[in-house]
Enzyme design. Structure first.
Site, PDB file in Angstrom:
ATOM      1  N   ASP A 124       0.853  -1.200   0.000  1.00  0.00           N
ATOM      2  CA  ASP A 124       0.000   0.000   0.000  1.00  0.00           C
ATOM      3  C   ASP A 124       0.882   1.241   0.000  1.00  0.00           C
ATOM      4  OD1 ASP A 124      -2.326  -1.490   0.153  1.00  0.00           O
ATOM      5  OD2 ASP A 124      -2.611  -1.185   2.303  1.00  0.00           O
ATOM      6  N   ARG A 174      -0.957  -0.929  -8.563  1.00  0.00           N
ATOM      7  CA  ARG A 174      -2.333  -0.534  -8.265  1.00  0.00           C
ATOM      8  C   ARG A 174      -2.374   0.984  -8.391  1.00  0.00           C
ATOM      9  NH1 ARG A 174      -3.689  -0.980  -2.304  1.00  0.00           N
ATOM     10  NH2 ARG A 174      -4.134  -3.175  -2.679  1.00  0.00           N
TER      11      ARG A 174
END
Ligand SMILES: Cc1cc2nc3c(=O)[nH]c(=O)nc-3n(C[C@H](O)[C@H](O)[C@H](O)COP(=O)(O)OP(=O)(O)OC[C@H]3O[C@@H](n4cnc5c(N)ncnc54)[C@H](O)[C@@H]3O)c2cc1C
Length: 297
Positions: A124, A174
């Site tokens: 992340d 992502r």
């Protein structure tokens, strides 16, 4: 303000008492509850990525506990043959304490994930103070194992260069808008400009990248990505849409029905306050949902 502070304090018993508020966005406090949520998603044709909540860990022992929880979680995923991979925040693995240590803990997780049918580990992206360090750790681990990939935030001014770097490496990215409050010096501030930036980066990743994750609930962006892919002959198997647990579930299912790969980000754990705070502050709809839960008790 005082009440919010008490609820959001990570040590507070308020977090346990107020979990009912976060329940829509957080799959529970244990690995078992997270896997139960994944099973339901899998049954409906969605895959998942599991995130053990926590960030900004300030000591080595807590970072090690986070690593251990991930290792335990990966064993449980393997046992249950759940269709999910994992997402991890480097500050939960001690990035703020010692970068080399966090890279070592990440390597342990990546090594354990290798035994899974989906061995991918997503890193992340957090606030801009750690972007550079996060990408540095990503690249150091990626050199030995390509089953790890970063998140790139479209609102950051540096992101076009970071996307090109990831494309050159062949890394899976992502792409999201970005969830942290950032100053004008590093991040775009208005939504139309962020959307435009997002689309440009998505187009680069779709045409030249490796299986990008298009992470957004923004239907305008989703429709634009679908149209771009169709126009450029990019098959639905070459990318996936990613959405958050509890956010626009009907849209998640509609994308699956439309033949798209859809991965749901499933957070779990007791340290849900920071994550929950970002969700309720970024969307009116999410805040209304929480208010409704309060009123209907
Ligand atoms: C899978 C995934 C992983 C992520 N990982 C990261 C990360 O690592 N780092 C990071 O900084 N950020 C991450 N994010 C968060 C992201 O950066 C954004 O903060 C968040 O997704 C909100 O932006 P959005 O594009 O989804 O839509 P928004 O800008 O919030 O909304 C766009 C439009 O979508 C619709 N909409 C959105 N939510 C709702 C709702 N609840 N109900 C009804 N309509 C709604 C509305 O029409 C709205 O106008 C991630 C997001 C996802 C989906």
């Amino acid at each position: 303000m005082a009440v919010i502070d008490r609820i959001l304090s990570p040590t507070s018993s308020f977090q346990t008492r107020f979990f009912f508020l976060a329940k829509r966005f957080v799959a529970g406090e244990t690995i078992a509850s997270a896997l139960a949520a994944v099973r339901e998603l899998n049954a409906e044709g969605l895959t998942a990525t599991l995130d053990f909540l926590g960030e900004d860990v300030a000591d080595v022992a807590e970072a090690r506990r986070t690593r251990d929880t991930y290792v335990e979680m990966l064993a449980a995923i393997e046992r249950e043959a759940a269709r999910t991979n994992v997402s991890v925040k480097l500050t939960a693995l001690g990035l703020l304490v010692d970068e080399t240590l966090s890279a070592g803990f990440l390597t342990d997780i990546v090594e354990r994930a290798k035994r899974l049918p989906d061995p991918f580990v997503r890193i992340d992206m957090e606030g801009s103070a750690v972007t550079e360090a996060t990408l540095r750790v990503f690249e150091s681990v990626y050199q030995h194992d390509a089953n790890v990939g970063p998140v790139i935030q479209a609102y950051l001014k540096r992101s076009p260069a970071d996307v090109e770097r990831a494309i050159a490496l062949g890394a899976r990215v992502r792409l999201c808008k970005g969830a942290y409050s950032e100053p004008d010096s590093v991040a775009l501030q208005d939504m139309p400009t962020i959307r435009k930036a997002y689309l440009r980066l998505a187009e680069a990743l779709l045409t030249r990248g490796t299986y990008p994750g298009i992470a957004t609930h923004d239907e305008r962006l989703i429709e634009a990505v679908k149209a771009f892919a169709a126009e450029h002959g990019i098959g639905k198997d070459r990318f996936e849409f990613q959405l958050l647990y509890g956010v626009r579930p009907e849209l998640q299912r509609a994308l699956v029905r439309d033949g798209h790969n859809v991965r749901v980000y499933v957070p779990f754990g007791t340290h849900w306050a920071g994550y929950f705070y970002r969700r309720i502050t970024e969307r009116r709809e999410n805040a209304f949902f929480v208010l409704r839960s309060l009123v209907s008790r």
